[in-house]
Design an enzyme around this catalytic site. Structure first.
Site, PDB file in Angstrom:
ATOM      1  N   SER A   1      33.966  38.510  35.908  1.00  0.00           N
ATOM      2  CA  SER A   1      33.553  38.157  37.623  1.00  0.00           C
ATOM      3  C   SER A   1      33.038  36.850  38.142  1.00  0.00           C
ATOM      4  O   SER A   1      32.484  37.141  37.006  1.00  0.00           O
ATOM      5  CB  SER A   1      33.717  39.302  38.307  1.00  0.00           C
ATOM      6  OG  SER A   1      32.524  39.844  37.774  1.00  0.00           O
ATOM      7  N   LYS A   2      32.802  36.446  38.978  1.00  0.00           N
ATOM      8  CA  LYS A   2      31.433  36.303  39.362  1.00  0.00           C
ATOM      9  C   LYS A   2      30.056  36.237  38.328  1.00  0.00           C
ATOM     10  O   LYS A   2      29.279  35.839  38.231  1.00  0.00           O
ATOM     11  CB  LYS A   2      31.531  35.585  40.945  1.00  0.00           C
ATOM     12  CG  LYS A   2      32.703  35.293  41.666  1.00  0.00           C
ATOM     13  CD  LYS A   2      31.958  33.244  41.474  1.00  0.00           C
ATOM     14  CE  LYS A   2      33.229  32.460  41.598  1.00  0.00           C
ATOM     15  NZ  LYS A   2      33.341  31.493  40.987  1.00  0.00           N
TER      16      LYS A   2
END
Ligand code: GLU
Length: 467
Positions: A237-238
Site C-alpha cells: 500500500s501507499k
C-alpha cells in the site's frame, strides 16, 4: 487458450493489477492463445471513465498488448439482465422482495446473538414461481447445499461448503448486475478458458463455479495469484511507497524493467536468473509454476533492475523515455547521444540520468558547484597555481581525447609531486559541479576543449570566494 485481464476502473493501474495482466498475457502467448482486456465498470458509484483510460494507457506503456478489447461491461448491461432472467425462469434464481429494513433487522438480530449474518432465504419460496417484475426487487441465486471443489493451478485442490454461502444477489434493485453475475456471463460469452486473478477473489470463486454450472457451461481453470506485500510485510500500500504503474513511470522506471520486475513477483524461471527479457519470458512462463506464498515488493531491487536495463539500452531506445525528464529546449538525439552513452551506466532511473546530464547543457558560466564537493576538494594555497597549470596542460593537449588529456594531467601531477587526485577532483567540480561523475576525461572530451577550458577558467576565477 483464452485469458482475460479484467480491471475495475476505480483508480490507477496498481502494480498488482499489472502483474496479473502480465501473467495472463504470458500464459496466453505460451500456447498461441489470446488475451482480452475487459473493463469491469458496472459499479457506477466507483467506476470512472478517466480511470479506464489511465489503465489502458498504463498497459500500453508497459507494452502489454491484448488481442481483443477493451470491452466495457457497461455496454453489456442488457445481456446480464437477460441471463439473470434465464436463471429465474429455470428456477435457479428468484426474485427477492425483502426490504432494506427487513434485511437490516435480520442482520442486527444475528449480530446480537453473535452469529455471522446470512440471508434468511425468506423469498426462496418464490423460486420457480411467476413473480411480478414491476415491484422493487433483487434477483438472488439459489445456492444448493453440497461441496464445491476445484483444482487451482496455484493453490492446488480447493474445497468450499455451499452451506456457508448466502443466496447471493445477481441483479440489484436498480437492474445493475453484481460482479458475480457480470464476470461469469462474460467469461462464458467470451469463451474464457483460464481465469488468473488476485488471491482476494478466491472466496468468490465457489459462487462463480455454481453460476457456470447453473448456466450449463464449462468451468474455466482458475489460478489465484499470491498477494504482493510491501517491505513491512503487509499488503502493498501507499505506506511503503508507490503502488501505481504511473508513479513508477514518473520516477523514471523504464517499462521493460518494470515488466521484468513484476514478472518475478511470485514466479522465477529456476536458477538465479533475474534479467529476463520479455521475449524470453513467453517461452518460460507457466501459471502452474507461480508460488503460493505472498511475494514481497522490493523497491531497491526494482531500482537495481532498472539500472541494468538502462545500461543495456541504446541511446535511441532510451531517448523517448528520457525526453520527459529533460529540460525543455534540450537538443535532439544527435547532440545528446554521447552524453546519454556516457552517463547511462551510472543511473538507476531516468530521473537520475537526466540529472547527471544536466551539467552538459548548462551554460559554461552557470555550472552549479555542489557545496559538499567544494568543501572537500577546493582548498589549499597551491590550488590556484595548480589549476592554472592544468589549464595550460589541457590547452596544449592535441588531439583533445581521453588519452591525451589523461596523460597531460598525470604528467603534471608527477612533476609537481602530488597525486593525480589533487587535479582530478577540482577538475570534476569545474566541469560538472558535482562530487561524482563518469570518468572525468570522458566528460572533458564530451564537452570539448573549448568548453572544458572555459569551465576551468571560471572555477579559477572564483577560487578566492570558494576557498
Ligand atoms: N474486476 C476484478 C478486479 O479488478 C477482477 C475480476 C476477475 O478477474 O475476475 O479485482
Amino acid at each position: 487458450m483464452k485469458l482475460r485481464f479484467a480491471p475495475s476502473p476505480t483508480g490507477f493501474l496498481h502494480v498488482g493489477g499489472a502483474r496479473t495482466a502480465i501473467f495472463n498475457l504470458l500464459h496466453a502467448h505460451r500456447s498461441d492463445g489470446q488475451m482480452i482486456l475487459r473493463i469491469e465498470d458496472t459499479d457506477v458509484e466507483r467506476s470512472r471513465q478517466h480511470h479506464a483510460e489511465q489503465i489502458v494507457s498504463s498497459l500500453e506503456w508497459l507494452g502489454i498488448q491484448w488481442d481483443e478489447g477493451p470491452i466495457y461491461q457497461s455496454d453489456r448491461l442488457d445481456r446480464y439482465r437477460e441471463r439473470a432472467e434465464e436463471l429465474v425462469r429455470a428456477g435457479r434464481a428468484y426474485r427477492c422482495f425483502c426490504t432494506i429494513e427487513e434485511l437490516d433487522a435480520d442482520r442486527t438480530a444475528a449480530e446480537r446473538v453473535g452469529k455471522s449474518y446470512k440471508y434468511s432465504g425468506r423469498c426462496r419460496a418464490f423460486a420457480g414461481a411467476d413473480t411480478p417484475r414491476d415491484q422493487q426487487h433483487v434477483i438472488r441465486f439459489a445456492v444448493n447445499p453440497g461441496a464445491i471443489e476445484f483444482h487451482d493451478l496455484i493453490r492446488g485442490d480447493v474445497r468450499f461448503e455451499a452451506e456457508l454461502i448466502d443466496d447471493f444477489v445477481l441483479l440489484r434493485s436498480d437492474d445493475y448486475p453484481t460482479y458475480h453475475l457480470s464476470v461469469v456471463v462474460d467469461d462464458i460469452d467470451m469463451a474464457i478458458t483460464h481465469v488468473a486473478r488476485g488471491d482476494d477473489h478466491l472466496s468468490n470463486t465457489p459462487k462463480h463455479i455454481l453460476l457456470f454450472q447453473a448456466f450449463g457451461s464449462v468451468v474455466p481453470v482458475f489460478a489465484h495469484l499470491p498477494l504482493i506485500l510491501g517491505s513491512d510485510r503487509k499488503r502493498l500500500s501507499k505506506r511503503t511507497g508507490a503502488t501505481s504503474v504511473e508513479e513508477y513511470r514518473d520516477l523514471g522506471i523504464v517499462p521493460d524493467a518494470l515488466f521484468n520486475f513484476l514478472l518475478l513477483l511470485g514466479w522465477n524461471p529456476g536458477g538465479d536468473r533475474e534479467l529476463i527479457p520479455r521475449d524470453d519470458a513467453g517461452a518460460l512462463f507457466d501459471l502452474s509454476d507461480v508460488n503460493k506464498a505472498p511475494a514481497v515488493f522490493d523497491a531497491e531491487k526494482l531500482l537495481w533492475m532498472n539500472g541494468q536495463y538502462i545500461m543495456r539500452m541504446s541511446a535511441e531506445q532510451l531517448e523517448p523515455h528520457l525526453r520527459p525528464f529533460l529540460a525543455e529546449g534540450t537538443p535532439g538525439l544527435d547532440v545528446i547521444r554521447p552524453i546519454i552513452e556516457l552517463n547511462k551506466t551510472r543511473s538507476r532511473t531516468l530521473k537520475e540520468l537526466a540529472a547527471q546530464m544536466e551539467p552538459y547543457f548548462a551554460g559554461d558560466d552557470a555550472v552549479a558547484y555542489d557545496d559538499e564537493a567544494v568543501k572537500k576538494h577546493i582548498k589549499g594555497d597551491e590550488l590556484p597555481v595548480r589549476l592554472g597549470n592544468l589549464r595550460e596542460a589541457l590547452a596544449a593537449a592535441e588531439p583533445f581525447d581521453a588519452t591525451t588529456t589523461e596523460a597531460a594531467l598525470r604528467k603534471l601531477a608527477e612533476s609537481s609531486g602530488v597525486s593525480a587526485a589533487k587535479y582530478i577532483h577540482p577538475l570534476r567540480i569545474a566541469l560538472t559541479g558535482k562530487i561524482a561523475s563518469p570518468g572525468i576525461f570522458d566528460v572533458a572530451v564530451t564537452l570539448g576543449k573549448e568548453r572544458s577550458i572555459r569551465r576551468l577558467e571560471r572555477l579559477i576565477k572564483r577560487l578566492d570566494e570558494l576557498i
